[in-house]
Write an enzyme that holds these catalytic residues in place. Structure first.
Site, mmCIF file in Angstrom:
data_model
loop_
_atom_site.group_PDB
_atom_site.id
_atom_site.type_symbol
_atom_site.label_atom_id
_atom_site.label_comp_id
_atom_site.label_asym_id
_atom_site.label_seq_id
_atom_site.Cartn_x
_atom_site.Cartn_y
_atom_site.Cartn_z
ATOM 1 N N CYS A 20 0.836 -1.205 0.000
ATOM 2 C CA CYS A 20 0.000 0.000 0.000
ATOM 3 C C CYS A 20 0.875 1.261 0.000
ATOM 4 O O CYS A 20 1.404 1.621 -1.037
ATOM 5 C CB CYS A 20 -0.997 -0.052 1.162
ATOM 6 N N HIS A 51 -3.275 -5.224 1.353
ATOM 7 C CA HIS A 51 -2.671 -5.529 2.656
ATOM 8 C C HIS A 51 -2.708 -7.026 2.981
ATOM 9 O O HIS A 51 -3.561 -7.473 3.741
ATOM 10 C CB HIS A 51 -3.420 -4.773 3.758
ATOM 11 N N GLU A 62 -0.903 -8.534 5.019
ATOM 12 C CA GLU A 62 -0.626 -8.679 6.451
ATOM 13 C C GLU A 62 -1.889 -8.648 7.311
ATOM 14 O O GLU A 62 -1.851 -9.024 8.484
ATOM 15 C CB GLU A 62 0.370 -7.601 6.921
#
Length: 190
Positions: free
Chosen positions: A78, A174, A176
């Site tokens: 991002c 994202h 994560e």
């Protein structure tokens, strides 16, 4: 293998948790002396203008540029993807420090405000056949890529959301924030 997470602002803990799940103890990188300890670096999502200014303030831009893609693999998620881009197509950034490492142009907040954030399953063939969960929060979009950059994933409308240039990786979403660690594994193998 030593892996750093740029620990200036953003999704630091989330990337660190994903690395720990994979058996890798991350190094928090805040200064050039920390950067010198790592072979791989994740630049997390967050606020790209803030991260860029902090990179300049803590004298990390030149050390990153000098090692990038050679003895340092870098993955930007991002905001990190914005910082990796050679060009940021947004007049509001007004001189935002960027690393200019990947031959791509990126548009900040390409899908709108925080309220326009979305999730989209993604096909990313380098990770196998199963769809990858894509979490897009005020996400940028990779508008163009140069000849040395490979698009790794796109949205159904063709918008590029993951790209690679040698040992440099950019995702506008994202990974994560999901329980799927395939992109982290892919990065560790670069």
């Amino acid at each position: 293998m030593s892996v750093g997470v740029l620990a200036l602002q953003g999704d630091i803990q989330e990337h660190s948790a994903a690395l720990l799940r994979l058996g890798v103890r991350p190094v928090e990188v805040r200064l050039p002396k920390h950067l010198a300890q790592v072979e791989r670096l994740i630049i997390p999502g967050g606020e790209s203008t803030t991260i860029g200014r902090l990179l300049a303030l803590y004298d990390l831009i030149e050390p990153l540029r000098s090692r990038a893609g050679r003895d340092l693999a870098i993955w930007g998620t991002c905001a990190g993807a914005i910082l990796l881009a050679r060009s940021v197509l947004d007049t509001k950034t007004g001189g935002q420090p960027v690393l200019e490492l990947m031959d791509m142009a990126v548009r900040r907040n390409a899908y709108g405000s925080q309220l326009d954030s979305f999730e989209q399953p993604l096909a990313m063939p380098v990770l196998g056949e199963a769809p990858l969960p894509g979490v897009f929060i005020r996400a940028p979009q990779i508008e163009t890529i140069g000849p040395q950059v490979t698009a790794l994933a796109t949205l159904p409308n063709g918008a590029i959301v993951a790209a690679q240039q040698g040992r440099l990786l950019a995702t506008t979403f994202h990974p994560e924030l999901t329980g799927d660690d395939r992109v982290h594994r892919y990065f560790l193998a670069l």
